[in-house]
Every structure is written in C-alpha cells, then in structure tokens.
Design a protein around this motif. Structure first.
Motif, PDB file in Angstrom:
ATOM      1  N   ARG A 275     -18.333 -33.098  14.347  1.00 11.03           N
ATOM      2  CA  ARG A 275     -18.566 -31.681  14.644  1.00 11.03           C
ATOM      3  C   ARG A 275     -18.069 -31.285  16.024  1.00 11.03           C
ATOM      4  NH1 ARG A 275     -24.576 -32.238  12.230  1.00 11.03           N
ATOM      5  NH2 ARG A 275     -24.312 -31.169  10.241  1.00 11.03           N
ATOM      6  N   LEU A 276     -17.913 -32.244  16.917  1.00 12.34           N
ATOM      7  CA  LEU A 276     -17.544 -31.922  18.293  1.00 12.34           C
ATOM      8  C   LEU A 276     -16.221 -31.163  18.382  1.00 12.34           C
ATOM      9  CD1 LEU A 276     -18.912 -32.325  20.982  1.00 12.34           C
ATOM     10  CD2 LEU A 276     -17.640 -34.450  21.278  1.00 12.34           C
ATOM     11  N   PRO A 277     -15.125 -31.637  17.750  1.00 12.94           N
ATOM     12  CA  PRO A 277     -13.885 -30.852  17.834  1.00 12.94           C
ATOM     13  C   PRO A 277     -13.985 -29.501  17.147  1.00 12.94           C
ATOM     14  CG  PRO A 277     -13.638 -32.672  16.284  1.00 12.94           C
ATOM     15  CD  PRO A 277     -14.923 -32.899  17.014  1.00 12.94           C
ATOM     16  N   MET A 278     -14.901 -29.349  16.178  1.00 13.65           N
ATOM     17  CA  MET A 278     -15.067 -28.055  15.508  1.00 13.65           C
ATOM     18  C   MET A 278     -15.639 -27.011  16.446  1.00 13.65           C
ATOM     19  SD  MET A 278     -16.519 -29.307  11.821  1.00 13.65           S
ATOM     20  CE  MET A 278     -15.551 -30.419  10.792  1.00 13.65           C
ATOM     21  N   THR A 279     -16.402 -27.441  17.448  1.00  9.62           N
ATOM     22  CA  THR A 279     -16.930 -26.491  18.435  1.00  9.62           C
ATOM     23  C   THR A 279     -15.923 -26.195  19.541  1.00  9.62           C
ATOM     24  OG1 THR A 279     -17.938 -28.255  19.771  1.00  9.62           O
ATOM     25  CG2 THR A 279     -19.268 -27.319  18.005  1.00  9.62           C
ATOM     26  N   MET A 280     -14.869 -27.013  19.628  1.00  5.14           N
ATOM     27  CA  MET A 280     -13.835 -26.794  20.641  1.00  5.14           C
ATOM     28  C   MET A 280     -12.720 -25.880  20.154  1.00  5.14           C
ATOM     29  SD  MET A 280     -13.133 -30.664  21.985  1.00  5.14           S
ATOM     30  CE  MET A 280     -14.411 -31.779  22.535  1.00  5.14           C
ATOM     31  N   ASN A 281     -12.404 -25.941  18.856  1.00  3.86           N
ATOM     32  CA  ASN A 281     -11.141 -25.369  18.397  1.00  3.86           C
ATOM     33  C   ASN A 281     -11.057 -23.856  18.572  1.00  3.86           C
ATOM     34  OD1 ASN A 281     -12.843 -24.533  16.335  1.00  3.86           O
ATOM     35  ND2 ASN A 281     -11.886 -25.778  14.757  1.00  3.86           N
ATOM     36  N   GLY A 282     -12.169 -23.134  18.432  1.00  2.00           N
ATOM     37  CA  GLY A 282     -12.111 -21.681  18.561  1.00  2.00           C
ATOM     38  C   GLY A 282     -11.695 -21.242  19.950  1.00  2.00           C
ATOM     39  N   MET A 283     -12.350 -21.792  20.967  1.00  2.00           N
ATOM     40  CA  MET A 283     -12.026 -21.447  22.344  1.00  2.00           C
ATOM     41  C   MET A 283     -10.606 -21.876  22.700  1.00  2.00           C
ATOM     42  SD  MET A 283     -14.488 -19.914  24.018  1.00  2.00           S
ATOM     43  CE  MET A 283     -16.256 -19.660  24.055  1.00  2.00           C
ATOM     44  N   MET A 284     -10.223 -23.080  22.253  1.00  2.00           N
ATOM     45  CA  MET A 284      -8.899 -23.602  22.600  1.00  2.00           C
ATOM     46  C   MET A 284      -7.799 -22.775  21.947  1.00  2.00           C
ATOM     47  SD  MET A 284      -9.664 -27.706  22.463  1.00  2.00           S
ATOM     48  CE  MET A 284      -8.036 -28.192  23.025  1.00  2.00           C
ATOM     49  N   MET A 285      -7.988 -22.398  20.685  1.00  2.00           N
ATOM     50  CA  MET A 285      -6.980 -21.580  20.014  1.00  2.00           C
ATOM     51  C   MET A 285      -6.881 -20.205  20.650  1.00  2.00           C
ATOM     52  SD  MET A 285      -4.625 -21.309  17.771  1.00  2.00           S
ATOM     53  CE  MET A 285      -4.797 -22.687  16.630  1.00  2.00           C
TER      54      MET A 285
ATOM     55  N   PHE B  80      -2.144 -29.637  10.994  1.00  2.00           N
ATOM     56  CA  PHE B  80      -2.210 -28.247  11.471  1.00  2.00           C
ATOM     57  C   PHE B  80      -2.297 -28.194  12.985  1.00  2.00           C
ATOM     58  CE2 PHE B  80      -5.075 -24.806  12.890  1.00  2.00           C
ATOM     59  CZ  PHE B  80      -4.255 -23.725  12.634  1.00  2.00           C
ATOM     60  N   TRP B  81      -3.217 -28.945  13.576  1.00  2.00           N
ATOM     61  CA  TRP B  81      -3.408 -28.853  15.019  1.00  2.00           C
ATOM     62  C   TRP B  81      -2.274 -29.510  15.795  1.00  2.00           C
ATOM     63  CZ3 TRP B  81      -6.464 -25.539  17.267  1.00  2.00           C
ATOM     64  CH2 TRP B  81      -7.529 -25.010  16.525  1.00  2.00           C
ATOM     65  N   ALA B  82      -1.627 -30.520  15.224  1.00  2.00           N
ATOM     66  CA  ALA B  82      -0.463 -31.110  15.884  1.00  2.00           C
ATOM     67  C   ALA B  82       0.730 -30.173  15.836  1.00  2.00           C
ATOM     68  CB  ALA B  82      -0.110 -32.445  15.231  1.00  2.00           C
ATOM     69  N   ALA B  83       0.836 -29.375  14.759  1.00  2.00           N
ATOM     70  CA  ALA B  83       1.965 -28.449  14.621  1.00  2.00           C
ATOM     71  C   ALA B  83       1.709 -27.115  15.301  1.00  2.00           C
ATOM     72  CB  ALA B  83       2.260 -28.221  13.140  1.00  2.00           C
ATOM     73  N   ALA B  84       0.436 -26.760  15.550  1.00  2.00           N
ATOM     74  CA  ALA B  84       0.089 -25.429  16.074  1.00  2.00           C
ATOM     75  C   ALA B  84       0.848 -25.041  17.339  1.00  2.00           C
ATOM     76  CB  ALA B  84      -1.423 -25.349  16.316  1.00  2.00           C
ATOM     77  N   PRO B  85       0.970 -25.926  18.358  1.00  2.00           N
ATOM     78  CA  PRO B  85       1.675 -25.499  19.574  1.00  2.00           C
ATOM     79  C   PRO B  85       3.178 -25.318  19.396  1.00  2.00           C
ATOM     80  CG  PRO B  85       1.052 -27.802  19.736  1.00  2.00           C
ATOM     81  CD  PRO B  85       0.381 -27.265  18.511  1.00  2.00           C
ATOM     82  N   HIS B  86       3.706 -25.689  18.234  1.00  2.00           N
ATOM     83  CA  HIS B  86       5.144 -25.543  17.978  1.00  2.00           C
ATOM     84  C   HIS B  86       5.447 -24.386  17.034  1.00  2.00           C
ATOM     85  CE1 HIS B  86       5.505 -29.488  19.893  1.00  2.00           C
ATOM     86  NE2 HIS B  86       4.577 -29.924  19.063  1.00  2.00           N
ATOM     87  N   LEU B  87       4.413 -23.657  16.598  1.00  2.00           N
ATOM     88  CA  LEU B  87       4.589 -22.570  15.644  1.00  2.00           C
ATOM     89  C   LEU B  87       4.591 -21.220  16.346  1.00  2.00           C
ATOM     90  CD1 LEU B  87       2.142 -23.682  12.780  1.00  2.00           C
ATOM     91  CD2 LEU B  87       4.630 -23.935  12.830  1.00  2.00           C
ATOM     92  N   PRO B  88       5.411 -20.274  15.889  1.00  2.00           N
ATOM     93  CA  PRO B  88       5.293 -18.895  16.398  1.00  2.00           C
ATOM     94  C   PRO B  88       4.001 -18.264  15.903  1.00  2.00           C
ATOM     95  CG  PRO B  88       6.857 -18.993  14.577  1.00  2.00           C
ATOM     96  CD  PRO B  88       6.484 -20.421  14.887  1.00  2.00           C
ATOM     97  N   TYR B  89       3.640 -17.138  16.511  1.00  2.00           N
ATOM     98  CA  TYR B  89       2.356 -16.527  16.175  1.00  2.00           C
ATOM     99  C   TYR B  89       2.269 -16.154  14.706  1.00  2.00           C
ATOM    100  CZ  TYR B  89      -1.457 -13.254  15.801  1.00  2.00           C
ATOM    101  OH  TYR B  89      -2.595 -12.627  15.387  1.00  2.00           O
ATOM    102  N   ALA B  90       3.326 -15.592  14.149  1.00  2.00           N
ATOM    103  CA  ALA B  90       3.292 -15.157  12.748  1.00  2.00           C
ATOM    104  C   ALA B  90       3.000 -16.327  11.817  1.00  2.00           C
ATOM    105  CB  ALA B  90       4.618 -14.492  12.369  1.00  2.00           C
TER     106      ALA B  90
ATOM    107  N   ALA C 165      -3.941 -33.458  20.881  1.00  2.00           N
ATOM    108  CA  ALA C 165      -5.073 -34.370  21.054  1.00  2.00           C
ATOM    109  C   ALA C 165      -6.254 -33.938  20.196  1.00  2.00           C
ATOM    110  CB  ALA C 165      -5.482 -34.422  22.525  1.00  2.00           C
ATOM    111  N   LEU C 166      -6.449 -32.615  20.072  1.00  2.00           N
ATOM    112  CA  LEU C 166      -7.525 -32.121  19.206  1.00  2.00           C
ATOM    113  C   LEU C 166      -7.262 -32.522  17.757  1.00  2.00           C
ATOM    114  CD1 LEU C 166     -10.124 -30.400  19.071  1.00  2.00           C
ATOM    115  CD2 LEU C 166      -8.669 -28.427  18.612  1.00  2.00           C
ATOM    116  N   GLY C 167      -6.017 -32.427  17.306  1.00  2.00           N
ATOM    117  CA  GLY C 167      -5.681 -32.866  15.962  1.00  2.00           C
ATOM    118  C   GLY C 167      -5.941 -34.345  15.751  1.00  2.00           C
ATOM    119  N   VAL C 168      -5.615 -35.153  16.767  1.00  2.00           N
ATOM    120  CA  VAL C 168      -5.895 -36.592  16.681  1.00  2.00           C
ATOM    121  C   VAL C 168      -7.393 -36.844  16.605  1.00  2.00           C
ATOM    122  CG1 VAL C 168      -5.695 -38.785  17.917  1.00  2.00           C
ATOM    123  CG2 VAL C 168      -3.740 -37.224  17.833  1.00  2.00           C
ATOM    124  N   LEU C 169      -8.172 -36.061  17.362  1.00  2.00           N
ATOM    125  CA  LEU C 169      -9.626 -36.204  17.328  1.00  2.00           C
ATOM    126  C   LEU C 169     -10.173 -35.844  15.950  1.00  2.00           C
ATOM    127  CD1 LEU C 169     -12.175 -36.869  18.907  1.00  2.00           C
ATOM    128  CD2 LEU C 169     -12.228 -34.503  19.716  1.00  2.00           C
TER     129      LEU C 169
END
Length: 379
Positions: free
Chosen positions: A5-15, A71-81, A151-155
């Motif tokens: 559950r720990l990364p699930m509480t991080m992802n909203g703020m980080m995104m 998803f989280w490993a690819a997220a920083p390489h994706l455009p917003y759309a 790193a979040l995706g790895v977690l």
C-alpha cells in the motif's frame, strides 16, 4: 500489505508534481489523470475480485504487477495526451492490495477476532498515509522525475512479487478436498444489508476526503499552510487510537452508529477553524471514529459475503470507497468555492449522511426471493 500500500499513497502526489512541474501543465490537467486512475481502480476492483475468486491470487497479482510496473516506468517518457489516455486502464490494473488483505484476514483470523484484525489493518493504512505522501514528495523534489517514477514502478513490481511469492490463502482450507460449490447468483448475496454496508463505506470516504479538503482550505485561508503536516499527523494519530480501542473492546458500536458519529462530529468543525491549533483539536473527535467505521464495514462484508464470491464482494467495497472519494472532492470543493471552508466541513458531514441514509433505507427494502442455485447447477 503495508509495503504494497505504501507506493499507492505516493503515486497521486508524485504524478501531480510531475505533470505540473515536469510537463508544465496545470493542476486541472493533473486532476484529469488522477481522476482517470481513480475511475479505473473503482471499475477494476470488482472485476479483479471476481478474477481472484475464479483464478486465484498468483495469476491476478502477476498480471497487475507487470502492468503497473510498465505504466510507471513508461510514464516519464509519455506526452500528456498519452498519459491521460492510459490512466483508466492503468488504474484497472492496480494490484488490489486492500481487498487482498481483507480476504486473507477473513481466512487466517477466526470470526470472533476479526474486529481486532481489521482494526489493525485500518491502522496500517493510516500509517502508510502518514509516511507515503511525504516520502513521495521528498523523492520527486530531490531527484529527477524519470528516476523517481521508474523507482516507483519498481516498488510496485517488487511488492507484487512478494505477494505472489508468499501466496497467502484466499479460501478456508477444508478437511475434505471438495469444491465450495457453484458461484451463487448475484441477487442471492447482494442483499440490502450488503448494499447498505457498501453505501456506508462510500459515505465514510466522502466525509474523510471532504474533511481533508476543508482542512487544507481553512489553513490556507488563514495563512497557516506551514502546519498542514502537523494537523494531518494529529488526525491520523487520532484515527489510529480509535482503531486500537475498537479492536480491543469486546463489543463495539454498530457501523451505522459509527458512521453517524463520523459525519455529525465534522459538521460544526468550521465554527472553530482558527487559530490552527483549535482547528486541530476539534478535528480529533471525528477522526477518533474514522478507523473504527472503516473496520466495521470491512468486518460486515467479510461476515455476510459467501466464500465463493468474497473477492468480488471485497472488490465492490473498494469500488464503493472510490465512489465516495470521487464524489467528496468535487462536492465539498464546490461548497468551499461558493461559500467558505467552514461550509466545506458541513458539506462533508451532510454528504456522508445522505449516502449512509440511502444505505440504511435500502437495507429496509424487502429481501430478494431465494434462488435455488444448487438445483439449477445440476440441470
């Protein structure tokens, strides 16, 4: 499950921080992606629960773990759309850590001790919310978005692998290796009592997200944003203390009474929204019944749902909490924007009461006719 559950509480703020600072978009754009993930999680929870009932833990956790990591490993390489487009399917593939934990506890803990077990589980959730968001914000502000999101995706993937490796039981072991029987029809177990419990769970999350939003707005309007972390920590601590008491006593209050207290105690909070320390103190009573309310709803679902569909029932509970989250933010936000933070607290309490009242009214509706599932299955 605490680690899962720990990364699930991080992802909203980080995104949110990544979209605002990394992509140069606004908070509204970040909210669209967050809403997509929330919608996907709410829709996917009962579907994943049904897959858990049918296929077992390992296949579901493996697919979800791989999908979430990608998803989280690819997220920083994706455009917003593209990020907005894949938000809903990414949410649907989130590892159902909450429903998994509740299912496992229903198997490993005797019925008379489940109140304590579910209270402890709720306390664990509060602890993740005290640690996760702050750790996520610190990580993405100290390191590059590419590194932190990867790193979040790895977690996510690592905790999914741990669950897959441990493979906790989802069904009670029986002396004779006979199946539990066919899956009962939906209308035979989705009774008024269960629907009432689901609506109470939605109402509780409506109150909680509305209270947090109104608290943030009140502190901001009074120029006290710097103490937000302290106020949230006190709120979580009060909830943990309430959960300890709820789990320790031999007989606790019914879930309807707990929900009523949770909602009513937050309505007048806006009358004492300054100074900040007074607001913090008047928020303690409603938070004392936060963890007990959530634990009581979970205990009820685990007790009345048949073992064959327990995963689906727990998934429906997850979906109902997502519904409360999705409704609470906009409704309370509208009340704050068109009046004041004080009315935000009132809207949070009254909105939760409306959802809970709808559940209690549905509980009094006539019970469905019994369905002869076993006889039908032999034909």
């Amino acid at each position: 499950m605490f680690l899962a559950r720990l990364p699930m509480t991080m992802n909203g703020m980080m995104m949110t921080l990544y979209i605002v600072t990394g992509l140069g978009r606004g908070y509204g754009a970040a909210g669209v992606v967050g809403a997509g993930v929330t919608l996907g999680t709410g829709v996917g929870a009962p579907l994943l629960g049904r897959c858990l009932d049918r296929y077992g833990l390992r296949p579901v956790v493996a697919v979800c773990g791989i999908g979430t990591t990608v998803f989280w490993a690819a997220a920083p390489h994706l455009p917003y759309a593209a990020l907005a487009a894949v938000a809903v399917p990414a949410g649907m593939l989130s590892v159902p850590a909450g429903s998994l934990a509740r299912q496992v506890l229903a198997v490993l803990v005797p019925l008379k001790e489940r109140r304590a077990a579910y209270s402890l589980d709720t306390i664990s959730i509060e602890a993740t919310f005290m640690i996760g968001p702050a750790a996520g914000i610190a990580a993405i502000t100290a390191f590059s978005p590419t590194w932190t999101l990867t790193a979040l995706g790895v977690l996510f993937g690592g905790t999914a692998f741990l669950i897959w490796l441990v493979n906790p039981p989802l069904r009670e072991e029986v002396a004779e290796p006979e199946p539990l029987g066919p899956r009962p029809p939906l209308r035979s177990w989705l009774t008024g009592r269960l629907v009432a419990t689901l609506l109470i769970a939605a109402g509780a999350l409506f109150v909680l997200v509305g209270t947090e939003l109104a608290t943030l707005a009140a502190l901001r309007s009074n120029g006290d944003l710097q103490v937000t972390g302290l106020v949230i920590a006190v709120m979580c601590t009060a909830s943990i203390l309430g959960g300890i008491v709820h789990g320790a006593v031999r007989r606790s209050l019914p879930q309807g009474v707990l929900m009523l207290l949770l909602a009513l105690l937050v309505v007048p909070v806006g009358l004492a929204d300054q100074p900040w320390w007074l607001l913090m103190l008047v928020l303690i009573p409603t938070n004392l019944v936060c963890a007990p309310t959530l634990a009581a709803t979970t205990e009820t679902v685990s007790r009345i749902a048949p073992p064959q569909v327990r995963g689906e029932a727990m998934g429906l509970q997850d979906a109902s909490t997502r519904l409360g989250l999705a409704l609470g933010g906009p409704v309370v936000g509208f009340a704050i924007d068109h009046s004041s933070p004080a009315w935000g607290f009132a809207a949070a309490g009254l909105g939760g009461l409306v959802l809970a009242a709808a559940g209690l009214l549905h509980r009094r509706s006539p019970a469905p006719e019994p369905v002869p599932a076993l006889a039908d299955s032999r034909n």
